[in-house]
Design a protein around this motif. Structure first.
Motif, PDB file in Angstrom:
ATOM      1  N   THR A 223      91.881  76.123  55.657  1.00 59.45           N
ATOM      2  CA  THR A 223      93.168  75.981  56.326  1.00 59.45           C
ATOM      3  C   THR A 223      94.162  75.493  55.293  1.00 59.45           C
ATOM      4  N   GLY A 224      95.385  75.986  55.379  1.00 54.37           N
ATOM      5  CA  GLY A 224      96.288  75.781  54.265  1.00 54.37           C
ATOM      6  C   GLY A 224      97.371  74.761  54.483  1.00 54.37           C
ATOM      7  N   THR A 225      97.863  74.284  53.346  1.00 52.00           N
ATOM      8  CA  THR A 225      99.068  73.482  53.365  1.00 52.00           C
ATOM      9  C   THR A 225     100.255  74.409  53.647  1.00 52.00           C
ATOM     10  N   GLY A 226     101.387  73.840  53.980  1.00 51.11           N
ATOM     11  CA  GLY A 226     102.503  74.672  54.407  1.00 51.11           C
ATOM     12  C   GLY A 226     103.773  74.469  53.616  1.00 51.11           C
ATOM     13  N   ASN A 227     103.944  75.219  52.544  1.00 47.91           N
ATOM     14  CA  ASN A 227     105.268  75.298  51.929  1.00 47.91           C
ATOM     15  C   ASN A 227     105.968  76.485  52.581  1.00 47.91           C
ATOM     16  N   CYS A 228     106.562  76.223  53.743  1.00 49.05           N
ATOM     17  CA  CYS A 228     107.156  77.282  54.560  1.00 49.05           C
ATOM     18  C   CYS A 228     108.638  77.454  54.212  1.00 49.05           C
ATOM     19  N   TYR A 335     105.872  81.203  45.472  1.00 46.93           N
ATOM     20  CA  TYR A 335     105.706  79.769  45.711  1.00 46.93           C
ATOM     21  C   TYR A 335     105.111  79.416  47.071  1.00 46.93           C
ATOM     22  N   ASN A 336     104.968  80.365  47.955  1.00 45.65           N
ATOM     23  CA  ASN A 336     104.488  79.985  49.282  1.00 45.65           C
ATOM     24  C   ASN A 336     102.984  79.702  49.278  1.00 45.65           C
ATOM     25  N   THR A 337     102.517  79.133  50.361  1.00 44.69           N
ATOM     26  CA  THR A 337     101.103  78.795  50.494  1.00 44.69           C
ATOM     27  C   THR A 337     100.393  79.720  51.483  1.00 44.69           C
ATOM     28  N   GLY A 338     101.048  80.820  51.854  1.00 45.46           N
ATOM     29  CA  GLY A 338     100.427  81.785  52.759  1.00 45.46           C
ATOM     30  C   GLY A 338     100.434  81.354  54.207  1.00 45.46           C
ATOM     31  N   HIS A 339     101.306  80.416  54.559  1.00 43.91           N
ATOM     32  CA  HIS A 339     101.314  79.864  55.918  1.00 43.91           C
ATOM     33  C   HIS A 339     102.312  80.603  56.813  1.00 43.91           C
ATOM     34  N   ILE A 385      95.205  76.253  60.999  1.00 45.87           N
ATOM     35  CA  ILE A 385      95.899  77.472  60.583  1.00 45.87           C
ATOM     36  C   ILE A 385      95.217  77.981  59.317  1.00 45.87           C
ATOM     37  N   SER A 386      94.532  79.096  59.419  1.00 53.40           N
ATOM     38  CA  SER A 386      93.838  79.655  58.254  1.00 53.40           C
ATOM     39  C   SER A 386      94.827  80.433  57.394  1.00 53.40           C
ATOM     40  N   THR A 387      94.869  80.092  56.109  1.00 50.75           N
ATOM     41  CA  THR A 387      95.730  80.816  55.172  1.00 50.75           C
ATOM     42  C   THR A 387      94.921  81.710  54.247  1.00 50.75           C
ATOM     43  N   GLN A 388      93.629  81.824  54.512  1.00 56.42           N
ATOM     44  CA  GLN A 388      92.804  82.740  53.724  1.00 56.42           C
ATOM     45  C   GLN A 388      92.757  84.086  54.437  1.00 56.42           C
ATOM     46  N   LYS A 389      92.021  85.037  53.874  1.00 57.95           N
ATOM     47  CA  LYS A 389      92.042  86.389  54.426  1.00 57.95           C
ATOM     48  C   LYS A 389      90.671  86.868  54.903  1.00 57.95           C
ATOM     49  N   LEU A 390      89.650  86.062  54.724  1.00 60.99           N
ATOM     50  CA  LEU A 390      88.323  86.460  55.172  1.00 60.99           C
ATOM     51  C   LEU A 390      87.997  85.797  56.509  1.00 60.99           C
ATOM     52  N   HIS A 391      87.516  86.575  57.439  1.00 62.81           N
ATOM     53  CA  HIS A 391      87.056  86.164  58.769  1.00 62.81           C
ATOM     54  C   HIS A 391      88.190  85.797  59.708  1.00 62.81           C
ATOM     55  N   ALA A 392      89.083  84.872  59.286  1.00 62.88           N
ATOM     56  CA  ALA A 392      90.140  84.442  60.198  1.00 62.88           C
ATOM     57  C   ALA A 392      91.414  84.171  59.408  1.00 62.88           C
ATOM     58  N   ARG A 393      92.564  84.437  60.032  1.00 63.51           N
ATOM     59  CA  ARG A 393      93.853  84.165  59.408  1.00 63.51           C
ATOM     60  C   ARG A 393      94.852  83.744  60.480  1.00 63.51           C
ATOM     61  N   GLY A 394      95.697  82.755  60.158  1.00 64.93           N
ATOM     62  CA  GLY A 394      96.655  82.244  61.119  1.00 64.93           C
ATOM     63  C   GLY A 394      96.011  81.230  62.051  1.00 64.93           C
ATOM     64  N   PRO A 395      96.648  80.932  63.207  1.00 71.38           N
ATOM     65  CA  PRO A 395      96.058  79.977  64.146  1.00 71.38           C
ATOM     66  C   PRO A 395      94.669  80.431  64.576  1.00 71.38           C
ATOM     67  N   MET A 396      93.690  79.540  64.428  1.00 70.24           N
ATOM     68  CA  MET A 396      92.305  79.897  64.736  1.00 70.24           C
ATOM     69  C   MET A 396      91.948  79.434  66.146  1.00 70.24           C
ATOM     70  N   GLY A 397      91.856  80.406  67.034  1.00 75.89           N
ATOM     71  CA  GLY A 397      91.456  80.136  68.402  1.00 75.89           C
ATOM     72  C   GLY A 397      89.998  80.470  68.618  1.00 75.89           C
TER      73      GLY A 397
END
Length: 416
Positions: A223-228, A335-339, A385-397
């Motif tokens: 889950t990622g940090t948020g430089n939004c 510069y973003n963190t993928g959030h 909030i997953s910021t990676q791309k494997l299995h899950a991305r975004g809010p993990m429900g």
């Protein structure tokens, strides 16, 4: 290996096997009991939380982080409401997908099943204890929670309420396990508890997440940090932009979906920047900008290279001026963190370009980044909030906490 941790691993593994056999009616019954219990036990939870808050204040912890730590009646009701929303969601476990009939007569399908035992390492926010439990329980998983030392009294109180409610319903109380030892050594041993933990989810600051990713031998969902960022396009409605930026930055400072970086097109610089900055200054937000931003509005402080990639979690925002949407996208993707990233524009093609080319879990047009949240997305509580791309991305429900197994039915087939 720490025997205390091994014993918790054994209890969680046994509970996960029982959980996997529960039907949706039983799981919902348990969740509704927990929701009621949280509302009935507000006083002991808030009393425990007041101890944590007092200690944090005495240590001089900054206000935005104390806000994350605080629990009041409204936040307890929000925990209960999040659990109620999880009850109302469809249970993905047991669904059989993509069944096919092979030429040899074998029937092959994919069945949705729980992950098993989920470990979660998190910081500060006691609501995570209830949120994580609800999602794991609904999906038939057991959970081992390791919260921060700053919230240990709050987390113990919430866990006690949950365990008691499950016990009274005749359901596995070891579906939730909280590590009372909050030392770094115990956390590191949890990261290597492969025999009992199926997946580990870190939820907190960049330091915590980096440590878990680098040191864990248990598979990790990052889950990622948020430089939004919010980008004010040359075709933006300035009033709309001002209100969205104000909300995204100031509604809550210490959260991962708060706006930390502002990008403005040079064509609207002199019109947009003063209005936006004055609105932010009304909330005592410090603004740090590049040379062009500093030249336009007196009082903006010069930004450094570190500011472009910073997650402040504080009353600070950076401002970068660009000459095109291409420059804005390039700056944000660097510069973003993928959030979460947002564009404010009335131009359809620029909106589509931004959503297509920005690399992030959530990309907004004319809306605040503060909506990147499982509850706001209609998922109920979220695990992170997953910021990676494997299995899950975004809010993990719920679906993010499941996997599949192939089920194959035959009539005596053997391979030639």
């Amino acid at each position: 290996m720490n025997q205390y941790l091994v014993n918790i691993g054994i209890k969680a593994k046994e509970a996960s096997r029982k959980m996997a056999l529960l039907g949706v009616t039983e799981k919902n019954r348990g969740l509704m009991a927990v929701s009621r219990a949280l509302k009935e036990n507000m006083e002991p939870i808030m009393a425990a939380n007041s101890i944590d808050v007092k200690i944090a204040e005495e240590k001089g912890v900054k206000a935005s982080l104390i806000d994350r730590l605080k629990v009041n009646e409204g936040r307890i009701l929000a925990m209960a409401e999040g659990i109620d929303q999880v009850v109302s969601l469809s249970d993905p476990v047991g669904e059989i997908k993509n069944t096919i009939l092979r030429p040899n007569g074998l029937m092959i399908g994919k069945k949705v099943v729980p992950l098993g035992v989920i470990g979660i390492i998190y910081e500060s926010r006691p609501n995570v204890t209830a949120d994580a439990f609800a999602l794991c329980f609904k999906t038939g998983n057991a959970v081992i929670l390791r919260g921060g030392s700053d919230a240990i009294n709050s987390n113990l109180a919430i866990t006690k309420v949950i365990k008691n409610a499950l016990r009274e319903e005749g359901l596995p109380e070891d579906a939730i396990n909280l590590l009372e030892d909050t030392s770094r050594e115990t956390a590191k041993e949890l990261m290597r508890l492969n025999k009992y933990v199926d997946v580990l989810i870190p939820r907190g600051g960049s330091g915590l997440i980096k440590t878990v990713v680098n040191e864990s031998t248990v598979p990790v969902i990052e889950t990622g940090t948020g430089n939004c960022h919010v980008y004010v396009d040359e075709f933006a409605d300035i009033n709309m932009a001002t209100e969205i930026i104000f909300n995204a930055k100031t509604q809550r400072l210490g959260v991962c979906n708060a706006c930390e970086s502002l990008v403005i097109h040079s064509k609207v610089l002199e019109k947009a920047l003063p209005v936006i900055v004055e609105k932010l200054w009304a909330k005592d937000v410090q603004v740090r900008g590049d040379e062009r931003a500093v030249a336009v509005k007196k009082g903006i402080l010069p930004a450094t290279e570190e500011d472009w990639g910073a997650e402040y979690l504080d009353s600070i925002i950076s401002v970068k001026i660009v000459d095109s949407i291409e420059d804005a996208i390039a700056h944000i993707n660097r510069y973003n963190t993928g959030h979460s990233e947002a564009i404010i524009t009335d131009n359809y093609f620029n909106a589509q370009k931004f959503q297509n080319e920005i690399d992030a879990a959530a990309v907004y047009v004319n809306a605040s980044t503060r909506f990147t949240d499982g509850f706001e997305f209609g998922m109920g509580a979220e695990i992170g909030i997953s910021t990676q791309k494997l299995h899950a991305r975004g809010p993990m429900g719920l679906e993010a906490l499941t996997t599949v197994k192939y089920i194959i039915s035959g009539q005596g087939q053997i391979r030639e």
